[in-house]
Design a protein around this motif. Sequence first.
Motif, PDB file in Angstrom:
ATOM      1  N   GLN A 111      56.100  85.326  47.229  1.00 48.10           N
ATOM      2  CA  GLN A 111      55.750  84.544  48.428  1.00 48.10           C
ATOM      3  C   GLN A 111      55.811  82.774  48.131  1.00 48.10           C
ATOM      4  O   GLN A 111      55.813  82.577  46.908  1.00 48.10           O
ATOM      5  N   LYS A 112      55.979  82.131  49.006  1.00 48.17           N
ATOM      6  CA  LYS A 112      55.943  80.746  48.946  1.00 48.17           C
ATOM      7  C   LYS A 112      54.434  80.046  48.881  1.00 48.17           C
ATOM      8  O   LYS A 112      53.576  80.556  49.373  1.00 48.17           O
ATOM      9  N   LEU A 113      54.297  79.015  48.116  1.00 46.06           N
ATOM     10  CA  LEU A 113      53.052  78.336  48.122  1.00 46.06           C
ATOM     11  C   LEU A 113      53.436  76.876  48.073  1.00 46.06           C
ATOM     12  O   LEU A 113      54.169  76.374  47.346  1.00 46.06           O
ATOM     13  N   VAL A 114      52.820  75.994  48.996  1.00 43.07           N
ATOM     14  CA  VAL A 114      52.801  74.760  49.064  1.00 43.07           C
ATOM     15  C   VAL A 114      51.255  74.050  48.681  1.00 43.07           C
ATOM     16  O   VAL A 114      50.483  74.332  49.331  1.00 43.07           O
ATOM     17  N   LEU A 115      51.135  73.227  47.743  1.00 45.54           N
ATOM     18  CA  LEU A 115      49.908  72.649  47.443  1.00 45.54           C
ATOM     19  C   LEU A 115      50.300  71.081  47.727  1.00 45.54           C
ATOM     20  O   LEU A 115      51.103  70.465  47.464  1.00 45.54           O
ATOM     21  N   ARG A 116      49.061  70.179  48.275  1.00 47.06           N
ATOM     22  CA  ARG A 116      49.426  68.858  48.819  1.00 47.06           C
ATOM     23  C   ARG A 116      47.922  68.212  48.261  1.00 47.06           C
ATOM     24  O   ARG A 116      46.971  68.576  48.201  1.00 47.06           O
ATOM     25  N   CYS A 117      48.300  67.130  47.587  1.00 49.76           N
ATOM     26  CA  CYS A 117      47.398  66.227  47.231  1.00 49.76           C
ATOM     27  C   CYS A 117      47.061  65.221  48.020  1.00 49.76           C
ATOM     28  O   CYS A 117      47.700  64.080  48.139  1.00 49.76           O
ATOM     29  N   LEU A 118      45.940  65.461  49.006  1.00 49.63           N
ATOM     30  CA  LEU A 118      45.462  64.594  50.221  1.00 49.63           C
ATOM     31  C   LEU A 118      44.510  63.589  49.762  1.00 49.63           C
ATOM     32  O   LEU A 118      43.514  63.883  48.469  1.00 49.63           O
ATOM     33  N   VAL A 119      44.341  62.285  50.289  1.00 53.01           N
ATOM     34  CA  VAL A 119      43.499  61.256  49.859  1.00 53.01           C
ATOM     35  C   VAL A 119      42.714  60.865  51.072  1.00 53.01           C
ATOM     36  O   VAL A 119      43.345  60.684  52.131  1.00 53.01           O
ATOM     37  N   ARG A 120      41.517  60.572  51.297  1.00 56.78           N
ATOM     38  CA  ARG A 120      40.860  59.963  52.298  1.00 56.78           C
ATOM     39  C   ARG A 120      41.260  58.493  52.471  1.00 56.78           C
ATOM     40  O   ARG A 120      41.546  58.214  53.711  1.00 56.78           O
ATOM     41  N   LYS A 121      41.469  57.740  51.635  1.00 57.01           N
ATOM     42  CA  LYS A 121      42.152  56.440  51.582  1.00 57.01           C
ATOM     43  C   LYS A 121      42.880  56.060  50.684  1.00 57.01           C
ATOM     44  O   LYS A 121      42.766  56.596  49.461  1.00 57.01           O
ATOM     45  N   GLY A 122      44.022  55.343  50.702  1.00 57.46           N
ATOM     46  CA  GLY A 122      44.969  54.726  49.834  1.00 57.46           C
ATOM     47  C   GLY A 122      46.286  54.654  50.107  1.00 57.46           C
ATOM     48  O   GLY A 122      46.804  55.332  50.922  1.00 57.46           O
ATOM     49  N   THR A 123      46.937  53.558  49.464  1.00 56.43           N
ATOM     50  CA  THR A 123      48.459  53.126  49.822  1.00 56.43           C
ATOM     51  C   THR A 123      49.040  53.193  48.432  1.00 56.43           C
ATOM     52  O   THR A 123      48.618  52.775  47.368  1.00 56.43           O
ATOM     53  N   HIS A 124      50.374  53.158  48.739  1.00 59.03           N
ATOM     54  CA  HIS A 124      51.321  52.895  47.515  1.00 59.03           C
ATOM     55  C   HIS A 124      50.828  53.609  46.410  1.00 59.03           C
ATOM     56  O   HIS A 124      50.382  53.226  45.339  1.00 59.03           O
ATOM     57  N   LEU A 125      50.829  55.238  46.377  1.00 56.51           N
ATOM     58  CA  LEU A 125      50.312  56.079  45.374  1.00 56.51           C
ATOM     59  C   LEU A 125      51.335  56.964  44.682  1.00 56.51           C
ATOM     60  O   LEU A 125      52.431  57.092  45.184  1.00 56.51           O
ATOM     61  N   SER A 126      50.937  57.153  43.437  1.00 57.72           N
ATOM     62  CA  SER A 126      51.800  58.272  42.825  1.00 57.72           C
ATOM     63  C   SER A 126      50.926  59.282  42.327  1.00 57.72           C
ATOM     64  O   SER A 126      49.857  59.247  42.464  1.00 57.72           O
ATOM     65  N   PHE A 127      51.513  60.386  42.110  1.00 55.13           N
ATOM     66  CA  PHE A 127      50.810  61.634  41.835  1.00 55.13           C
ATOM     67  C   PHE A 127      51.035  62.315  40.433  1.00 55.13           C
ATOM     68  O   PHE A 127      52.215  62.404  40.140  1.00 55.13           O
ATOM     69  N   THR A 128      49.844  62.892  40.003  1.00 50.25           N
ATOM     70  CA  THR A 128      50.116  63.680  38.444  1.00 50.25           C
ATOM     71  C   THR A 128      49.365  65.069  38.952  1.00 50.25           C
ATOM     72  O   THR A 128      48.259  65.180  39.371  1.00 50.25           O
ATOM     73  N   TRP A 129      50.087  66.097  38.396  1.00 51.90           N
ATOM     74  CA  TRP A 129      49.826  67.465  38.649  1.00 51.90           C
ATOM     75  C   TRP A 129      49.280  67.845  37.555  1.00 51.90           C
ATOM     76  O   TRP A 129      49.917  67.823  36.474  1.00 51.90           O
ATOM     77  N   TYR A 130      48.334  69.152  37.478  1.00 51.64           N
ATOM     78  CA  TYR A 130      47.888  69.866  36.377  1.00 51.64           C
ATOM     79  C   TYR A 130      47.548  71.489  36.849  1.00 51.64           C
ATOM     80  O   TYR A 130      47.224  71.561  37.937  1.00 51.64           O
TER      81      TYR A 130
END
Length: 451
Positions: free
Chosen positions: A131-150
């Motif tokens: 099956q397919k899985l999609v995880l999203r890194c959501l923030v309450r506030k913040g712009t110009h973001l980069s994301f690191t996953w573990y």
Amino acid sequence: MMAGSLHFLLLSLCVLLEPVTEIGGLLLKPVLSGPSEAYVRSEVQFDCAVPGWSSPLTFELRKDAGDLIAAENNVKVTFTLQVTEGSEGEYYCRLTAGGQTSNSIHFQAVIPVIGAQLSSDPDPAIIYEGQKLVLRCLVRKGTHLSFTWYHNTQELDSSSELHRLSGDALTVDGATEMHAGIYSCTAQNQMTVNPRFSSSRNLLVTVKKHISVPSLSFTVFSNGSGLTANISCRSERGSAPVTFRLMLDGLELDVKREDSLESWFVLPVSVGLDLGVAQCEAQTETQQLLSDPVRLLVVSVGGAVRVTVTYLYDADGTVAAARLKCVPDRGTFPTFSWCLNHSSLPAEGAAHAVTHHGQILILTEVSAGFYGCRVRDSFNDSSVWVVSEDIFIQKTDLAATPIEVIALVFCGFLSIVIVLCSFFMFWSTKNRNNTCKHHSNQDVIQSEMIT
């Protein structure tokens, strides 16, 4: 000295009152300097000046399509801004006299990141293989973001065959056991100086296995007043929970939801009574599988009992072991016992072993003697033993090498082929002679008729 001061005043007055853009061969080209990024609610300063020019000029700070932010007259002007979310844009300064514009600076108003959290699709993060899985890194506030996953505390550097990273999303197209584990993410403002971070809580992803086709089996035991069938419905592979259904001749008898891969059902039975065909069904959120049919019929041990022998040879062609099997004519749940020279053999010994619930006796050291077995119902300790005829086992009688056996079989086969060919040739010759005689007789009869 008085004349020099008067000349300076006159030159300054000309600059202020007339659109002069070039004086003494010098082009009045303003230069804007300042930051390219800053956090919201902070203060920033933009400086505007004409290099090499020491007289006051009127500078305008403008944004995007020409929106006037501020204006000031001086040799070098510093504009101080309070950064808001609307401060982001393209800034430049402009000379009032002559309209010359400076270089532009793209300014980013960065909202500090807070409140990072993980979301999953599906939710909760429990999926089956493939099956397919999609995880999203959501923030309450913040712009110009980069994301690191573990994943299991190991940083995921980039996209791979196991997953795809895009923006704030991690996508798994076909989940396997390797994708199970603990995930987390960190969101970071893309700032050169003083970057800010926000990390999510851990999210457990569970990848379930598809269950295998269930198998149905049953045993019988005495409960004092009668016999009871203990029916097992089991899948060898998969992830719980599983819902099991017992069906008899297509009708549902019982349903159980188990946190394991096996369920047990009980049903009263009688010797010789055919209850019908039983099947079990195993069901999960994605599967519904049916076992092979099994007839619920208990047959008592009876008829003749035979012992079959299979000899096992080593590389030299000598007998290394013997495999004896006790075969009754009938009986659903037999129990077995072995004898050597009319003395009972224990289940385990230095030169033998018993397997397959006692039905097979393995002789690791073949000792000459009379071997036999006896059988009775396992669910009835008072039932009568049915005894086989003894079979004599002697190692020296079996010491024929496989090559000799093959040669003997080949010679016998060759002899049969020679006999059959000889018979065929004899039959063909006789048949040909009879045909010739028949044609000769016909010729004589036709000649007489013509005469």
